[in-house]
Design a protein around this motif. Structure first.
Motif, mmCIF file in Angstrom:
data_model
loop_
_atom_site.group_PDB
_atom_site.id
_atom_site.type_symbol
_atom_site.label_atom_id
_atom_site.label_comp_id
_atom_site.label_asym_id
_atom_site.label_seq_id
_atom_site.Cartn_x
_atom_site.Cartn_y
_atom_site.Cartn_z
ATOM 1 N N HIS A 1 13.088 2.184 2.829
ATOM 2 C CA HIS A 1 13.404 0.824 3.291
ATOM 3 C C HIS A 1 12.649 -0.165 2.402
ATOM 4 O O HIS A 1 11.564 0.145 1.906
ATOM 5 N N ALA A 2 13.227 -1.334 2.225
ATOM 6 C CA ALA A 2 12.594 -2.328 1.336
ATOM 7 C C ALA A 2 11.172 -2.670 1.765
ATOM 8 O O ALA A 2 10.293 -2.954 0.938
ATOM 9 N N SER A 3 10.919 -2.639 3.074
ATOM 10 C CA SER A 3 9.581 -2.991 3.559
ATOM 11 C C SER A 3 8.537 -1.965 3.143
ATOM 12 O O SER A 3 7.341 -2.254 3.090
ATOM 13 N N LEU A 4 8.992 -0.718 2.848
ATOM 14 C CA LEU A 4 8.036 0.312 2.440
ATOM 15 C C LEU A 4 7.376 -0.018 1.106
ATOM 16 O O LEU A 4 6.223 0.346 0.860
ATOM 17 N N LYS A 5 8.097 -0.723 0.249
ATOM 18 C CA LYS A 5 7.549 -1.085 -1.052
ATOM 19 C C LYS A 5 6.359 -2.032 -0.903
ATOM 20 O O LYS A 5 5.309 -1.861 -1.541
ATOM 21 N N ALA A 6 6.549 -3.041 -0.034
ATOM 22 C CA ALA A 6 5.457 -3.990 0.193
ATOM 23 C C ALA A 6 4.259 -3.304 0.828
ATOM 24 O O ALA A 6 3.100 -3.562 0.476
ATOM 25 N N LYS A 7 4.534 -2.385 1.773
ATOM 26 C CA LYS A 7 3.448 -1.668 2.430
ATOM 27 C C LYS A 7 2.710 -0.771 1.444
ATOM 28 O O LYS A 7 1.473 -0.684 1.474
ATOM 29 N N MET A 8 3.472 -0.123 0.540
ATOM 30 C CA MET A 8 2.861 0.745 -0.466
ATOM 31 C C MET A 8 1.955 -0.067 -1.394
ATOM 32 O O MET A 8 0.841 0.357 -1.739
ATOM 33 N N THR A 9 2.400 -1.259 -1.795
ATOM 34 C CA THR A 9 1.587 -2.114 -2.669
ATOM 35 C C THR A 9 0.283 -2.499 -1.973
ATOM 36 O O THR A 9 -0.798 -2.485 -2.579
ATOM 37 N N GLU A 10 0.379 -2.830 -0.701
ATOM 38 C CA GLU A 10 -0.811 -3.219 0.065
ATOM 39 C C GLU A 10 -1.803 -2.060 0.167
ATOM 40 O O GLU A 10 -3.013 -2.242 0.000
ATOM 41 N N LEU A 11 -1.295 -0.866 0.410
ATOM 42 C CA LEU A 11 -2.173 0.299 0.526
ATOM 43 C C LEU A 11 -2.813 0.662 -0.810
ATOM 44 O O LEU A 11 -3.995 1.068 -0.865
ATOM 45 N N GLU A 12 -2.073 0.538 -1.897
ATOM 46 C CA GLU A 12 -2.637 0.834 -3.211
ATOM 47 C C GLU A 12 -3.766 -0.130 -3.550
ATOM 48 O O GLU A 12 -4.781 0.253 -4.138
ATOM 49 N N GLU A 13 -3.608 -1.413 -3.187
ATOM 50 C CA GLU A 13 -4.666 -2.397 -3.438
ATOM 51 C C GLU A 13 -5.914 -2.075 -2.617
ATOM 52 O O GLU A 13 -7.040 -2.173 -3.104
ATOM 53 N N GLU A 14 -5.713 -1.673 -1.352
ATOM 54 C CA GLU A 14 -6.836 -1.309 -0.508
ATOM 55 C C GLU A 14 -7.527 -0.053 -1.043
ATOM 56 O O GLU A 14 -8.769 0.056 -1.026
ATOM 57 N N LYS A 15 -6.743 0.895 -1.558
ATOM 58 C CA LYS A 15 -7.309 2.116 -2.125
ATOM 59 C C LYS A 15 -8.167 1.798 -3.343
ATOM 60 O O LYS A 15 -9.274 2.349 -3.501
ATOM 61 N N ALA A 16 -7.691 0.899 -4.198
ATOM 62 C CA ALA A 16 -8.460 0.511 -5.388
ATOM 63 C C ALA A 16 -9.763 -0.174 -4.987
ATOM 64 O O ALA A 16 -10.822 0.043 -5.598
ATOM 65 N N ARG A 17 -9.702 -1.024 -3.947
ATOM 66 C CA ARG A 17 -10.909 -1.717 -3.505
ATOM 67 C C ARG A 17 -11.954 -0.746 -2.974
ATOM 68 O O ARG A 17 -13.152 -0.854 -3.285
ATOM 69 N N LEU A 18 -11.508 0.241 -2.181
ATOM 70 C CA LEU A 18 -12.438 1.207 -1.602
ATOM 71 C C LEU A 18 -13.051 2.098 -2.671
ATOM 72 O O LEU A 18 -14.243 2.442 -2.610
ATOM 73 N N LYS A 19 -12.262 2.481 -3.665
ATOM 74 C CA LYS A 19 -12.804 3.300 -4.757
ATOM 75 C C LYS A 19 -13.883 2.538 -5.526
ATOM 76 O O LYS A 19 -14.920 3.104 -5.918
ATOM 77 N N ALA A 20 -13.632 1.246 -5.755
ATOM 78 C CA ALA A 20 -14.625 0.429 -6.467
ATOM 79 C C ALA A 20 -15.905 0.316 -5.655
ATOM 80 O O ALA A 20 -17.016 0.367 -6.200
ATOM 81 N N LEU A 21 -15.762 0.171 -4.331
ATOM 82 C CA LEU A 21 -16.925 0.074 -3.461
ATOM 83 C C LEU A 21 -17.733 1.363 -3.481
ATOM 84 O O LEU A 21 -18.971 1.347 -3.543
ATOM 85 N N ILE A 22 -17.046 2.497 -3.451
ATOM 86 C CA ILE A 22 -17.743 3.788 -3.489
ATOM 87 C C ILE A 22 -18.444 3.979 -4.830
ATOM 88 O O ILE A 22 -19.559 4.507 -4.898
ATOM 89 N N LYS A 23 -17.800 3.523 -5.894
ATOM 90 C CA LYS A 23 -18.398 3.652 -7.209
ATOM 91 C C LYS A 23 -19.674 2.832 -7.330
ATOM 92 O O LYS A 23 -20.648 3.231 -7.981
ATOM 93 N N GLU A 24 -19.671 1.648 -6.689
ATOM 94 C CA GLU A 24 -20.846 0.773 -6.734
ATOM 95 C C GLU A 24 -21.939 1.247 -5.788
ATOM 96 O O GLU A 24 -23.069 0.762 -5.853
#
Length: 566
Positions: free
Chosen positions: A437-460
């Motif tokens: 569904h088209a809404s899945l794309k927006a949700k996937m983008t949001e989750l990928e951004e959150e994943k990148a933020r958490l990885k950066a936090l763990i790295k720091e």
């Protein structure tokens, strides 16, 4: 037949500060000249006062006008209206009475020639006008304060904030923090809390070319009074509660001395103060503010140790101690202070100043010897094995507490990352099963951004290392303690070191003993005794000096632990 000589007229013009301009004086003079021409009067002099209230009779131009009339230089005084001459009923009546005595008439464009009835009525109207104006002004200022706005000028640390309102006008009474001045305020408070005097702080700011307050009577040059002010009246940098986000209004009432014309202030009862919280204007934290208040209280106590309200506090009593133990030494015989009797030796002030009837202790001791014996005893106790072990244990606790905080943040981030990965996997599974569904794309983008933020936090926030006490830690501790005397007297830390030492030592009792080094036994009283007891045998209080709630230790020849001597 000789023509009647024209009357000599003097024009008086004045404007106050209520939104009038200097051109108001020119308009008044022009009106008065026209009236003089119509009546055939000769204008000989013009007297003016600029930006001065009619309530004050001590106006320069007004006083020159009266002197000219008393010297017979004029025959008539001309003004736009009576309230230009005075807004005070008593002053207006006195002016008419004096001018009548000297044969000088009073004329105004509004009332023509003044008499007792006109002066009385006009004076009453002026008085009622001023009282009504004061009440309306006060009501308006109180409303401003209730909205967190400025009720007067802008104090140091802030600047005017202008915003365009919906009706197109500019906002008034708003202010915001001025960053550069805010940094100076924080520096002043920190320096004072660290032990510097207002005089020293002002001199340092002036030497560095830091601009001071310039509003009101400010000159831009720092003065000690600009910093210290008056604590009861809330004046001065150190007493301005706006720096902690509290707007205090109506602390003072201002009135004019009828004899001198000077504007004086009186302190209102605290119940009449209006206080509003304005957190957006806070510059200081509560800890620094309370540290300064505590030190101000200590200085006041030092200025007036007996707390006698009728005694004028003496600033010289609040002088900072010159030497490490200044003011702490007490004679065990009479309780008087041990003071320097010359450049190098201490002696009992009671015996020297009050004679043998009060104290017979005439023994003296070198200043450096007293300091060395106290610090030597301190070093011996602090190097005891038990204290070394406790030092290492406290270091371990502090390290683990700091590491626990970082570890907790990392664990939260790892748990959140695991949940995000699960959500992403679920979306991918749904796409594989044909449920795109088209809404899945927006949700996937949001989750990928959150994943990148958490990885950066763990790295720091890497895993905290296991605590390993370096083999040289105990040696470093020993070096610091061995060099205690030099450390406490180092210029960069001497002020703080003396303050901390005095918080631990309430007094050093000087017991005269001809057989002891320097002719004295030394007894330390205070919290430092309890700290030093950690490294020695159980303390034994001398019965004569035992006090509830304190440990007493004796520093004598050799510092024998058996007698709990340092």
């Amino acid at each position: 037949m000789n023509a009647t000589p024209s009357l000599r007229a003097a024009i008086y013009a004045r404007y106050s500060t209520d939104k009038q301009k200097d051109t108001s004086v020119e308009d008044q003079i022009r009106l008065c000249r026209r009236m003089c021409e119509q009546n055939g009067w000769q204008v000989t002099e013009v007297f003016t006062d600029h930006a001065l209230s009619g309530k004050n009779a001590l106006r320069p131009g007004y006083q020159r006008l009266i002197r000219a009339a008393e010297c017979g230089q004029i025959d008539i005084i001309v003004a736009e209206s009576q309230n230009r001459l005075s807004r005070d009923m008593a002053d207006s009546a006195t002016l008419l009475k004096r001018m009548s005595y000297f044969g000088v008439r009073l004329h105004t464009a509004a009332e023509n020639e003044l008499d007792d009835m006109k002066v009385g009525v006009s004076g009453l109207v002026s008085t009622m006008f001023l009282r009504d104006l004061a009440q309306k002004t006060r009501r308006g200022l109180e409303g401003r304060v209730a909205r967190g706005k400025s009720a007067g000028g802008i104090c140091y640390g802030y600047r005017v904030k202008r915003e365009i309102l919906p009706d197109g006008t500019l906002s008034t009474g708003d202010r915001e923090i001025e960053p550069e001045e805010s940094a100076v305020i924080q520096r002043i408070f920190q320096d004072y809390a660290d032990g510097l005097s207002a005089r020293t702080i002002a001199a340092a700011l002036n030497s560095e070319g830091v601009p001071g307050p310039q509003s009101g009577k400010g000159t831009g040059v720092w003065n000690p009074s600009t910093i210290s002010g008056n604590i009861k009246r809330g004046t001065g940098i150190l007493n301005n509660e706006l720096y902690i986000g509290r707007l205090v209004w109506n602390r003072l009432t201002y009135d004019t001395n009828p004899d001198t014309g000077k504007r004086l202030s009186r302190l209102n009862p605290p119940d009449d103060w209006k206080i509003e919280e304005v957190p957006q204007l806070r510059i200081l934290d509560d800890q620094l503010w309370h540290a300064v208040k505590t030190r101000q209280g200590e200085v006041r106590q030092a200025m007036n140790p007996a707390g006698v309200l009728t005694e004028r506090p003496r600033l010289e009593r609040a002088r900072r101690p010159t030497y490490l133990l200044s003011g702490l030494l007490r004679c065990a015989c009479c309780g008087a202070s041990y003071t320097l009797i010359n450049k190098t030796r201490y002696g009992c002030a009671g015996a020297r100043n009050k004679g043998a009837a009060v104290c017979t202790n005439r023994a003296t001791i070198g200043r450096e010897e007293v300091e060395d014996r106290v610090l030597s005893g301190l070093k011996q106790r602090l190097l005891a094995p038990d204290l070394l072990a406790q030092f290492a244990e406290e270091y371990r606790k502090a390290f683990n507490e700091a590491a626990a905080g970082a570890c907790q943040e990392r664990q939260k981030a790892e748990a959140s990352l695991k949940k995000v990965d699960g959500k992403i996997a679920g979306i991918l599974k749904a796409i594989e099963d044909g449920m795109y569904h088209a809404s899945l794309k927006a949700k996937m983008t949001e989750l990928e951004e959150e994943k990148a933020r958490l990885k950066a936090l763990i790295k720091e926030s890497p895993e905290p290392p296991a605590l390993r006490l370096h083999s040289s830690l105990s040696q470093r501790y020993r070096e610091m303690v061995e060099d205690l005397a030099r450390s406490l007297n180092a210029p960069e830390v001497k002020r703080e070191a003396m303050a901390e030492l005095r918080a631990l030592i309430s007094q050093v009792r000087m017991v005269p003993d001809a057989d002891a080094p320097g002719g004295h036994q030394l007894e330390l009283v205070g919290e430092l005794a309890g700290i030093m007891a950690l490294g020695g045998l159980e303390s034994k209080k001398p019965p004569l000096f035992a006090e509830a709630g304190s440990e007493t230790m004796v520093a004598g020849a050799g510092f024998e632990p058996a007698t709990f001597r340092l």
